[in-house]
Design an enzyme around this catalytic site. Structure first.
Site, PDB file in Angstrom:
ATOM      1  N   ASP A  98     -10.074  22.155 -49.790  1.00 16.29           N
ATOM      2  CA  ASP A  98     -10.275  23.647 -49.787  1.00 16.29           C
ATOM      3  C   ASP A  98     -11.915  23.666 -50.154  1.00 16.29           C
ATOM      4  O   ASP A  98     -12.473  22.922 -50.840  1.00 16.29           O
ATOM      5  CB  ASP A  98      -9.683  24.165 -50.851  1.00 16.29           C
ATOM      6  CG  ASP A  98      -9.530  25.611 -50.948  1.00 16.29           C
ATOM      7  OD1 ASP A  98     -10.347  26.367 -50.139  1.00 16.29           O
ATOM      8  OD2 ASP A  98      -8.914  26.127 -51.667  1.00 16.29           O
TER       9      ASP A  98
ATOM     10  N   ARG B  44      -3.372  34.619 -56.288  1.00 15.30           N
ATOM     11  CA  ARG B  44      -4.600  33.797 -55.815  1.00 15.30           C
ATOM     12  C   ARG B  44      -5.559  34.569 -55.237  1.00 15.30           C
ATOM     13  O   ARG B  44      -6.237  33.896 -54.129  1.00 15.30           O
ATOM     14  CB  ARG B  44      -4.179  32.470 -55.499  1.00 15.30           C
ATOM     15  CG  ARG B  44      -5.336  31.422 -56.005  1.00 15.30           C
ATOM     16  CD  ARG B  44      -4.981  30.032 -54.948  1.00 15.30           C
ATOM     17  NE  ARG B  44      -6.026  29.111 -55.581  1.00 15.30           N
ATOM     18  CZ  ARG B  44      -6.401  27.895 -54.691  1.00 15.30           C
ATOM     19  NH1 ARG B  44      -5.675  27.802 -53.740  1.00 15.30           N
ATOM     20  NH2 ARG B  44      -7.074  27.168 -55.343  1.00 15.30           N
TER      21      ARG B  44
ATOM     22  N   LYS C 269      -4.000  18.692 -43.741  1.00 16.55           N
ATOM     23  CA  LYS C 269      -3.191  19.344 -44.643  1.00 16.55           C
ATOM     24  C   LYS C 269      -3.206  20.808 -44.929  1.00 16.55           C
ATOM     25  O   LYS C 269      -4.079  21.451 -44.686  1.00 16.55           O
ATOM     26  CB  LYS C 269      -4.109  19.042 -46.079  1.00 16.55           C
ATOM     27  CG  LYS C 269      -3.174  19.482 -47.273  1.00 16.55           C
ATOM     28  CD  LYS C 269      -3.868  18.805 -48.771  1.00 16.55           C
ATOM     29  CE  LYS C 269      -3.336  19.404 -49.706  1.00 16.55           C
ATOM     30  NZ  LYS C 269      -4.296  19.047 -50.926  1.00 16.55           N
ATOM     31  N   TRP C 270      -1.922  21.370 -44.588  1.00 21.19           N
ATOM     32  CA  TRP C 270      -1.609  22.654 -44.293  1.00 21.19           C
ATOM     33  C   TRP C 270      -0.818  23.234 -45.426  1.00 21.19           C
ATOM     34  O   TRP C 270       0.012  22.925 -45.948  1.00 21.19           O
ATOM     35  CB  TRP C 270      -0.557  22.725 -43.045  1.00 21.19           C
ATOM     36  CG  TRP C 270      -0.011  24.033 -42.557  1.00 21.19           C
ATOM     37  CD1 TRP C 270       0.274  25.172 -43.376  1.00 21.19           C
ATOM     38  CD2 TRP C 270       0.057  24.489 -41.217  1.00 21.19           C
ATOM     39  NE1 TRP C 270       0.624  26.121 -42.691  1.00 21.19           N
ATOM     40  CE2 TRP C 270       0.867  25.871 -41.235  1.00 21.19           C
ATOM     41  CE3 TRP C 270       0.074  23.794 -40.096  1.00 21.19           C
ATOM     42  CZ2 TRP C 270       1.013  26.632 -40.351  1.00 21.19           C
ATOM     43  CZ3 TRP C 270       0.508  24.490 -38.923  1.00 21.19           C
ATOM     44  CH2 TRP C 270       0.910  25.849 -39.026  1.00 21.19           C
ATOM     45  N   ASP C 271      -1.634  24.208 -46.152  1.00 20.45           N
ATOM     46  CA  ASP C 271      -1.338  24.662 -47.435  1.00 20.45           C
ATOM     47  C   ASP C 271      -0.768  26.229 -47.257  1.00 20.45           C
ATOM     48  O   ASP C 271      -0.986  26.958 -46.372  1.00 20.45           O
ATOM     49  CB  ASP C 271      -2.514  24.627 -48.452  1.00 20.45           C
ATOM     50  CG  ASP C 271      -2.214  24.499 -49.752  1.00 20.45           C
ATOM     51  OD1 ASP C 271      -1.074  24.529 -50.231  1.00 20.45           O
ATOM     52  OD2 ASP C 271      -3.185  24.085 -50.605  1.00 20.45           O
ATOM     53  N   MET C 272      -0.241  26.328 -48.331  1.00 23.45           N
ATOM     54  CA  MET C 272       0.415  27.761 -48.180  1.00 23.45           C
ATOM     55  C   MET C 272       0.612  28.157 -49.933  1.00 23.45           C
ATOM     56  O   MET C 272       1.533  27.540 -50.327  1.00 23.45           O
ATOM     57  CB  MET C 272       1.757  27.932 -47.740  1.00 23.45           C
ATOM     58  CG  MET C 272       2.332  29.174 -47.080  1.00 23.45           C
ATOM     59  SD  MET C 272       3.409  29.770 -48.574  1.00 23.45           S
ATOM     60  CE  MET C 272       4.130  31.466 -47.711  1.00 23.45           C
ATOM     61  N   ASN C 273      -0.514  28.996 -50.196  1.00 24.08           N
ATOM     62  CA  ASN C 273      -0.340  29.121 -51.831  1.00 24.08           C
ATOM     63  C   ASN C 273       0.024  30.506 -52.434  1.00 24.08           C
ATOM     64  O   ASN C 273      -0.538  30.626 -53.512  1.00 24.08           O
ATOM     65  CB  ASN C 273      -2.139  28.811 -52.105  1.00 24.08           C
ATOM     66  CG  ASN C 273      -2.376  27.536 -52.319  1.00 24.08           C
ATOM     67  OD1 ASN C 273      -1.479  26.592 -52.757  1.00 24.08           O
ATOM     68  ND2 ASN C 273      -3.466  26.987 -51.522  1.00 24.08           N
TER      69      ASN C 273
ATOM     70  N   CYS D 185       2.284  21.564 -47.380  1.00 25.68           N
ATOM     71  CA  CYS D 185       1.809  21.605 -48.689  1.00 25.68           C
ATOM     72  C   CYS D 185       2.077  23.119 -48.907  1.00 25.68           C
ATOM     73  O   CYS D 185       1.809  24.115 -48.018  1.00 25.68           O
ATOM     74  CB  CYS D 185       0.495  21.271 -48.997  1.00 25.68           C
ATOM     75  SG  CYS D 185      -0.269  21.623 -50.663  1.00 25.68           S
TER      76      CYS D 185
ATOM     77  N   ASP E 261       1.673  19.896 -56.992  1.00 31.96           N
ATOM     78  CA  ASP E 261       0.251  19.492 -57.610  1.00 31.96           C
ATOM     79  C   ASP E 261      -0.036  18.835 -58.807  1.00 31.96           C
ATOM     80  O   ASP E 261      -0.953  18.693 -59.400  1.00 31.96           O
ATOM     81  CB  ASP E 261      -0.092  21.268 -57.663  1.00 31.96           C
ATOM     82  CG  ASP E 261      -0.719  21.811 -56.552  1.00 31.96           C
ATOM     83  OD1 ASP E 261      -1.023  20.936 -55.885  1.00 31.96           O
ATOM     84  OD2 ASP E 261      -1.001  23.104 -56.598  1.00 31.96           O
TER      85      ASP E 261
HETATM   86  C1  GLA Z   1      -3.092  23.876 -53.389  1.00 27.90           C
HETATM   87  C2  GLA Z   1      -2.908  22.628 -53.180  1.00 27.90           C
HETATM   88  C3  GLA Z   1      -3.877  21.552 -53.716  1.00 27.90           C
HETATM   89  C4  GLA Z   1      -5.186  22.060 -53.292  1.00 27.90           C
HETATM   90  C5  GLA Z   1      -5.477  23.281 -53.583  1.00 27.90           C
HETATM   91  C6  GLA Z   1      -6.666  23.712 -52.903  1.00 27.90           C
HETATM   92  O1  GLA Z   1      -2.892  24.031 -54.756  1.00 27.90           O
HETATM   93  O2  GLA Z   1      -1.532  22.276 -53.426  1.00 27.90           O
HETATM   94  O3  GLA Z   1      -3.609  20.073 -53.341  1.00 27.90           O
HETATM   95  O4  GLA Z   1      -5.434  21.863 -51.951  1.00 27.90           O
HETATM   96  O5  GLA Z   1      -4.350  24.261 -53.129  1.00 27.90           O
HETATM   97  O6  GLA Z   1      -7.033  25.052 -53.104  1.00 27.90           O
END
Ligand code: GLA
Length: 745
Positions: free
Chosen positions: A368, A444, A477-481, A527, A549
């Site tokens: 990120d 977030r 790495k495809w994230d979804m937070n 992710c 995480d």
């Molecule tokens: C999430 C992911 C982490 C990292 C952060 C970056 O929490 O799980 O591994 O990539 O976002 O903001």
């Protein structure tokens, strides 16, 4: 493997060497369930399995036949309202407001192999001999709704895959209020239910309870499959354990809202349902339209839970995961997230990558913070162009520098999200999921893009594809937070708002499909704040996922152990991180952090420049070890030997396909004083092969290691002789066993 239809008794029997699944057309024309379990001999007629006996106060379909009630007859696609009082698998609201359906058997067909499910992830075959698929057509005469049930039986796996398609062949629109992928009516409830549950940084812990009267359920209403409950469950007979006894495993190949439940009635029969969560679900089906449910996979094992897991592992590794990386060992990576968080420059990244290269790492991943105006988590999501203030030469320039070091380059995206402080949001404030006029909850500091809208997905696709076309990116790495709230789309009319959750996930799948199609050699890792969307649906597009995480080695024992119930080791993203650990502040030895991470994709989540010279030497050895054994670790057969949920020690192992190499991981959380002598009985070896224990140099036959066990006792606290380095808390060891040429011992 075969699918037989007995014309006279109207009975279907799907079977392979391990499993039988038997259904029949009931005398009211509905489809009944007769048996699901260990393979049994076929016969012309199984109708004696229909247990009917008059129940006082029962309701009957035929008043002349007081024995025929859907309240206790086991069915395949039950609906509510005509004598069945259990939760239904299908609920369709019709023009006149009625939800009653009468699904009559119409026809069936059998085809070789397995058809794909449009727009959805699913298991697949590569040749017709691998599986047979039965399509059963049911129809409600009044509404002319057609229901197609798909059942696939595989030649090599003790598994049946199921899904349903609903087609509106009538003239009037209807609404699907519930369309479950899977329903199984079992004749009793003598099972223990096992689920994988937890929360952020504590995903997929193993939880158990006995089935009892009433409804027991897990599910998600968060828009993702969730950290809280995984779309997987298993039922085991009393007495079943890891290696013996009967187990049914159920996995839903889906990444959105889901429900899995067991309803035990007062006669102790059990109905299992699995599919899209019916809450908030309301799908309008106009005349001529159809709806496809996700697929569910049922695995039967008479060799305990480990037998079930191995079937899931092999099926999902080779016939759910796809593409270039499917069968390949995974690159050892170094991710900068826990090394720098948002605080990096191009030179800083390159210095981390240089050290990584020196240690033997193969892939450097920039996490990120590289795009838009992102210097913390308040801004930038949605603007997928490099921030020139941080990366003067863009992603193209950085990727070239990394490639110049002899490393592959990977990049983090969070495609489904947007910050208010972004050019994308300023241009399209209506592109987030929100209800006009109402407060929008954030998580977030970010909002969820409306992926139910084609133009939103198109826009994100173009931004991502541009970077992938221009720069040498080998991994994403495809994230979804964050989870979804205020689920409402400005792109859909009022009577289609109940479709948004599902259309959203279809949009996610669509973007994955387009990107993996255009960039087939890019390795995708899914992710969602760690393991918030670690499910079988994702595996179809991304052959690996960041499991949590929480990168602490002790915490990871439980997370990875639970994850292994359904998901292959090659899919479990696992890294060595710094000590003290950033999530739980625990100090674990470097070797233990690696010994846990080996049983996964393996990598480093720290700046290797921050390590001492001695530690760097250790890292080099770890990477050399992983390169030597990753084929066995990631693609061998995995055996759980001691559970972290049951004691101080955890043991697991992986065995190569030819059984000539095995790697055993032994972990002890707390040091013990003057401890017992300990052994672990291994599994999966060739009893007649002679193995050298590379740790001790000793030789042992496989049968000795599996029956007598591997001796793991050591000098614990209070017993350490002078000159010997004492064990500490968080101790671990790896035992490698290599077969040697046969000579009698
Ligand atoms: C999430 C992911 C982490 C990292 C952060 C970056 O929490 O799980 O591994 O990539 O976002 O903001």
């Amino acid at each position: 493997m075969n699918i037989i239809f007995h014309e006279k008794s109207k009975t279907f029997h799907l079977f392979n060497n391990e499993i039988s699944y038997i259904m029949t057309v009931l005398r009211n024309g509905h489809l009944g369930q007769l048996y699901c379990g260990k393979r049994i001999r076929d016969r012309e007629d199984f109708s004696h399995l229909l247990e009917m006996c008059e129940r006082p106060m029962g309701s009957y379909v035929y008043d002349t036949d007081r024995l025929f009630s859907l309240d206790y007859l086991k069915q395949e696609m039950p609906v509510y309202g005509s004598t069945d009082y259990h939760a239904p698998a299908l609920e369709i609201v019709q023009k006149n407001g009625s939800r009653i359906m009468d699904l009559q058997f119409v026809s069936y067909s059998i085809e070789e192999g397995k058809p794909g499910l449009e727009g959805l992830p699913a298991t697949y075959t590569e040749s017709g001999e691998e599986a047979l698929t039965l399509r059963i057509v049911l129809r409600d005469p009044l509404t002319e709704i057609k229901v197609e049930l798909l059942y696939t039986v595989f030649e090599k796996y003790s598994a049946v895959a199921r899904s349903m398609r609903v087609v509106n062949e009538g003239g009037e629109e209807v609404h699907l209020a519930r369309a479950m992928s899977f329903c199984l009516d079992l004749p009793d409830c003598d099972y223990e239910w096992v689920q994988l549950s937890g929360s952020w940084a504590r995903e997929r812990h193993v939880k158990k309870r006995r089935l009892e009267e009433g409804i027991q359920a897990i599910g998600s209403m968060r828009g993702n499959s969730s950290h809280e409950h995984n779309p997987f469950l298993l039922l085991r007979r009393s007495g079943a354990d890891e290696y013996q006894g009967e187990v049914l495993g159920l996995s839903l190949i889906y990444s959105g809202n889901f429900l899995m439940q067991a309803e035990v009635d007062c006669h102790r029969q059990t109905r299992i349902l699995a599919g899209i969560h019916p809450d908030c679900f309301d799908w309008k089906l106009e005349a001529g339209e159809c709806f496809q449910t996700p697929e569910a996979v049922l695995v039967y094992s008479d060799q305990g839970m480990n037998g079930m897991s191995q079937t899931f592992h092999r099926l999902y590794q080779s016939r759910l995961a796809r593409g270039y990386w499917r069968d390949k060992v995974r690159p050892i990576l170094n991710n900068n997230w826990e090394a720098t968080y948002f605080d990096f420059t191009e030179d800083k990244l390159v210095s981390i990558a240089e050290k990584a290269k020196e240690c033997g790492v193969e892939l450097f991943v920039l996490d990120d913070g590289w795009f838009g105006k992102r210097s913390d988590d308040h801004a930038g999501l949605g603007d997928w162009q490099a921030n020139p203030e941080r990366l003067a030469n863009g992603i193209t320039g950085l990727a070239e520098r990394i490639e110049g070091l002899g490393l592959k380059f990977g990049l983090w995206f969070e495609p489904e999200m947007v910050n208010r402080d972004s050019d994308l949001y300023r241009a399209h404030p209506d592109w987030i999921l929100h209800v006009p006029g109402r407060r929008e909850s954030q998580g977030r500091y970010q909002y969820v893009l409306d992926f139910s809208r084609r133009e939103v997905v198109d826009c994100i696709y173009e931004m991502m594809a541009k970077i992938l076309r221009e720069a040498k990116v080998s991994y994403i790495k495809w994230d979804m937070n964050r989870s979804i709230t205020e689920c409402y789309s400005e792109g859909l009319p009022a009577d289609r708002q109940g479709e948004v959750f599902h259309r959203y996930i279809l949009g996610v799948y669509d973007l994955y499909e387009r990107l993996t199609g255009e960039f087939p050699q890019v390795l995708f890792e899914s992710c969602a704040s760690g393991g918030g969307r670690f499910d079988a649906g994702m595996l179809y597009y991304a052959p690996q996922g960041w499991a949590s995480d929480n990168s602490d080695a002790v915490e990871r024992l439980k997370i990875q152990y639970g994850t292994s119930f359904c998901y292959p080791i090659s899919s479990i993203g696992s890294h060595v991180s710094a000590a003290p650990n950033h999530q739980v502040f625990r100090n674990t030895p470097l070797h233990t952090r690696a010994n846990v991470a080996y049983f996964g994709t393996f990598g480093y989540e720290l700046d290797l420049n921050s390590l001492s010279e001695e530690e760097v030497c250790q890292v080099k050895e770890q990477i050399a070890f992983m390169k030597k054994y990753r084929q066995v670790l990631q693609f061998g057969r995995f055996y759980r030997l001691k559970s972290p949920f049951e004691g101080n020690e955890t043991v697991w192992m992986a065995v190569s396909e030819d059984k000539r190499t095995a790697v055993v991981g032994w972990y002890r959380v707390l040091n013990v004083v003057n401890d017992a002598y300990t052994r672990v009985r291994l599994a999966g070896l060739d009893p007649a092969l002679r193995y050298r224990n590379l740790r001790s140099g000793t030789l042992h036959y496989g049968d000795e290691l599996m029956n007598l066990g591997l001796i793991t006792s050591d000098a614990t606290a209070g017993q350490v002789p002078a000159g010997v380095k004492p064990c500490t808390d968080y101790e671990s060891r790896i035992y490698v066993l290599e077969a040697e040429e046969e000579t009698l011992l």
